[in-house]
Write a protein that holds these residues in place. Structure first.
Motif, PDB file in Angstrom:
ATOM      1  N   GLY A  90       0.791  -1.220   0.000  1.00  0.00           N
ATOM      2  CA  GLY A  90       0.000   0.000   0.000  1.00  0.00           C
ATOM      3  C   GLY A  90       0.824   1.271   0.000  1.00  0.00           C
ATOM      4  N   CYS A  91       2.108   1.179  -0.278  1.00  0.00           N
ATOM      5  CA  CYS A  91       2.970   2.366  -0.310  1.00  0.00           C
ATOM      6  C   CYS A  91       2.732   3.153  -1.598  1.00  0.00           C
ATOM      7  CB  CYS A  91       4.437   1.957  -0.229  1.00  0.00           C
ATOM      8  SG  CYS A  91       4.881   1.131   1.309  1.00  0.00           S
ATOM      9  N   THR A 130      -1.162   4.781  -4.458  1.00  0.00           N
ATOM     10  CA  THR A 130      -0.831   3.377  -4.257  1.00  0.00           C
ATOM     11  C   THR A 130      -0.864   2.675  -5.612  1.00  0.00           C
ATOM     12  OG1 THR A 130      -3.124   2.652  -3.951  1.00  0.00           O
ATOM     13  CG2 THR A 130      -1.914   3.388  -1.958  1.00  0.00           C
ATOM     14  N   TYR A 131      -0.269   1.506  -5.655  1.00  0.00           N
ATOM     15  CA  TYR A 131      -0.265   0.740  -6.903  1.00  0.00           C
ATOM     16  C   TYR A 131      -1.695   0.530  -7.392  1.00  0.00           C
ATOM     17  CZ  TYR A 131       0.612  -3.064 -10.194  1.00  0.00           C
ATOM     18  OH  TYR A 131       0.670  -3.843 -11.322  1.00  0.00           O
ATOM     19  N   ALA A 132      -2.584   0.153  -6.482  1.00  0.00           N
ATOM     20  CA  ALA A 132      -3.978  -0.101  -6.866  1.00  0.00           C
ATOM     21  C   ALA A 132      -4.637   1.165  -7.407  1.00  0.00           C
ATOM     22  CB  ALA A 132      -4.760  -0.654  -5.674  1.00  0.00           C
ATOM     23  N   GLN A 192       5.553   4.106 -17.437  1.00  0.00           N
ATOM     24  CA  GLN A 192       6.754   3.894 -16.639  1.00  0.00           C
ATOM     25  C   GLN A 192       6.274   3.895 -15.196  1.00  0.00           C
ATOM     26  OE1 GLN A 192       9.177   7.261 -17.952  1.00  0.00           O
ATOM     27  NE2 GLN A 192      10.614   5.774 -18.781  1.00  0.00           N
ATOM     28  N   ILE A 193       6.669   2.899 -14.437  1.00  0.00           N
ATOM     29  CA  ILE A 193       6.230   2.770 -13.052  1.00  0.00           C
ATOM     30  C   ILE A 193       7.457   2.565 -12.177  1.00  0.00           C
ATOM     31  CG2 ILE A 193       4.830   1.442 -11.428  1.00  0.00           C
ATOM     32  CD1 ILE A 193       3.142   0.542 -13.861  1.00  0.00           C
ATOM     33  N   GLN A 194       7.548   3.360 -11.124  1.00  0.00           N
ATOM     34  CA  GLN A 194       8.641   3.179 -10.172  1.00  0.00           C
ATOM     35  C   GLN A 194       8.040   2.794  -8.827  1.00  0.00           C
ATOM     36  OE1 GLN A 194      11.466   6.370  -9.776  1.00  0.00           O
ATOM     37  NE2 GLN A 194      12.880   5.074  -8.639  1.00  0.00           N
ATOM     38  N   ILE A 195       8.544   1.689  -8.282  1.00  0.00           N
ATOM     39  CA  ILE A 195       8.044   1.114  -7.036  1.00  0.00           C
ATOM     40  C   ILE A 195       9.220   0.877  -6.104  1.00  0.00           C
ATOM     41  CG2 ILE A 195       6.871  -0.873  -6.005  1.00  0.00           C
ATOM     42  CD1 ILE A 195       5.579  -1.320  -8.824  1.00  0.00           C
ATOM     43  N   ARG A 196       9.047   1.235  -4.865  1.00  0.00           N
ATOM     44  CA  ARG A 196      10.030   0.918  -3.829  1.00  0.00           C
ATOM     45  C   ARG A 196       9.385  -0.157  -2.956  1.00  0.00           C
ATOM     46  NH1 ARG A 196      11.791   6.034  -1.449  1.00  0.00           N
ATOM     47  NH2 ARG A 196      13.450   5.951  -2.988  1.00  0.00           N
ATOM     48  N   SER A 197      10.059  -1.269  -2.742  1.00  0.00           N
ATOM     49  CA  SER A 197       9.436  -2.393  -2.049  1.00  0.00           C
ATOM     50  C   SER A 197       9.124  -2.108  -0.586  1.00  0.00           C
ATOM     51  CB  SER A 197      10.293  -3.658  -2.171  1.00  0.00           C
ATOM     52  OG  SER A 197      11.546  -3.461  -1.576  1.00  0.00           O
ATOM     53  N   LYS A 198       9.896  -1.221   0.042  1.00  0.00           N
ATOM     54  CA  LYS A 198       9.667  -0.966   1.470  1.00  0.00           C
ATOM     55  C   LYS A 198       9.557   0.523   1.738  1.00  0.00           C
ATOM     56  CE  LYS A 198      11.748  -5.211   2.942  1.00  0.00           C
ATOM     57  NZ  LYS A 198      12.731  -5.911   3.718  1.00  0.00           N
ATOM     58  N   GLY A 199       8.527   1.132   1.215  1.00  0.00           N
ATOM     59  CA  GLY A 199       8.310   2.546   1.479  1.00  0.00           C
ATOM     60  C   GLY A 199       7.784   3.284   0.266  1.00  0.00           C
ATOM     61  N   ASP A 200       7.443   4.540   0.513  1.00  0.00           N
ATOM     62  CA  ASP A 200       6.880   5.375  -0.539  1.00  0.00           C
ATOM     63  C   ASP A 200       7.933   5.789  -1.559  1.00  0.00           C
ATOM     64  OD1 ASP A 200       4.435   5.286   0.758  1.00  0.00           O
ATOM     65  OD2 ASP A 200       4.681   7.248   1.717  1.00  0.00           O
ATOM     66  N   MET A 201       7.495   5.937  -2.792  1.00  0.00           N
ATOM     67  CA  MET A 201       8.297   6.483  -3.882  1.00  0.00           C
ATOM     68  C   MET A 201       7.508   7.677  -4.401  1.00  0.00           C
ATOM     69  SD  MET A 201      10.709   6.863  -5.999  1.00  0.00           S
ATOM     70  CE  MET A 201      11.750   5.633  -5.277  1.00  0.00           C
ATOM     71  N   THR A 202       8.017   8.878  -4.157  1.00  0.00           N
ATOM     72  CA  THR A 202       7.293  10.078  -4.560  1.00  0.00           C
ATOM     73  C   THR A 202       8.051  10.832  -5.633  1.00  0.00           C
ATOM     74  OG1 THR A 202       8.303  11.553  -2.932  1.00  0.00           O
ATOM     75  CG2 THR A 202       6.359  10.293  -2.217  1.00  0.00           C
ATOM     76  N   GLY A 203       7.302  11.565  -6.421  1.00  0.00           N
ATOM     77  CA  GLY A 203       7.910  12.405  -7.429  1.00  0.00           C
ATOM     78  C   GLY A 203       8.691  13.543  -6.802  1.00  0.00           C
ATOM     79  N   ASP A 204       8.157  14.099  -5.701  1.00  0.00           N
ATOM     80  CA  ASP A 204       8.843  15.212  -5.040  1.00  0.00           C
ATOM     81  C   ASP A 204      10.247  14.826  -4.600  1.00  0.00           C
ATOM     82  OD1 ASP A 204       6.699  16.905  -5.387  1.00  0.00           O
ATOM     83  OD2 ASP A 204       5.899  16.598  -3.362  1.00  0.00           O
ATOM     84  N   GLU A 205      10.409  13.615  -4.122  1.00  0.00           N
ATOM     85  CA  GLU A 205      11.730  13.193  -3.661  1.00  0.00           C
ATOM     86  C   GLU A 205      12.749  13.208  -4.799  1.00  0.00           C
ATOM     87  OE1 GLU A 205      13.166   8.657  -2.712  1.00  0.00           O
ATOM     88  OE2 GLU A 205      11.089   9.116  -2.321  1.00  0.00           O
ATOM     89  N   LYS A 206      12.254  13.013  -6.026  1.00  0.00           N
ATOM     90  CA  LYS A 206      13.155  13.003  -7.175  1.00  0.00           C
ATOM     91  C   LYS A 206      13.350  14.384  -7.787  1.00  0.00           C
ATOM     92  CE  LYS A 206      10.790   9.650  -9.225  1.00  0.00           C
ATOM     93  NZ  LYS A 206      10.421   8.631 -10.225  1.00  0.00           N
TER      94      LYS A 206
END
Length: 99
Positions: free
Chosen positions: A3-4, A51-53, A79-93
């Motif tokens: 649910g990240c 979330t992915y869903a 294009q999908i970017q997923i981090r297995s243990k936590g959120d992946m946000t556009g702002d962080e990039k």
């Protein structure tokens, strides 16, 4: 899937002659806007964050809308970017590039 938060870009390329392709793209963007999901429209693609869903549901809605409206043919590039243990946000990039 967890649910990240993930982020994804969707680019729609209508293969049409019935009307200008941007008209179909505008309809797709309207579906994204109505979804309430965090998004940013760019000149080549729209970036979604949720979330992915949630993200996959919006992508599904866009494609279903095009079918229901009779769009003859299109290419959906993702294009999908997923981090297995936590959120992946556009702002962080992108924060480091903002004034």
């Amino acid at each position: 899937m967890h649910g990240c938060l993930i982020n994804a870009s969707i680019q729609l390329l209508p293969v049409v002659q019935d009307r200008h392709p941007y008209e179909w793209v505008d309809e797709a963007i309207a579906i994204i806007q109505q979804s309430g999901i965090k998004h940013e429209v760019g000149p080549f693609a729209t970036v979604l964050e949720g979330t992915y869903a949630e993200v996959m549901a919006v992508i599904h809605q866009v494609n279903e809308h095009l079918v229901s409206r009779g769009c003859p043919e299109w290419i959906t590039s993702l294009q999908i970017q997923i981090r297995s243990k936590g959120d992946m946000t556009g702002d962080e990039k992108t924060d480091k590039f903002r004034p």
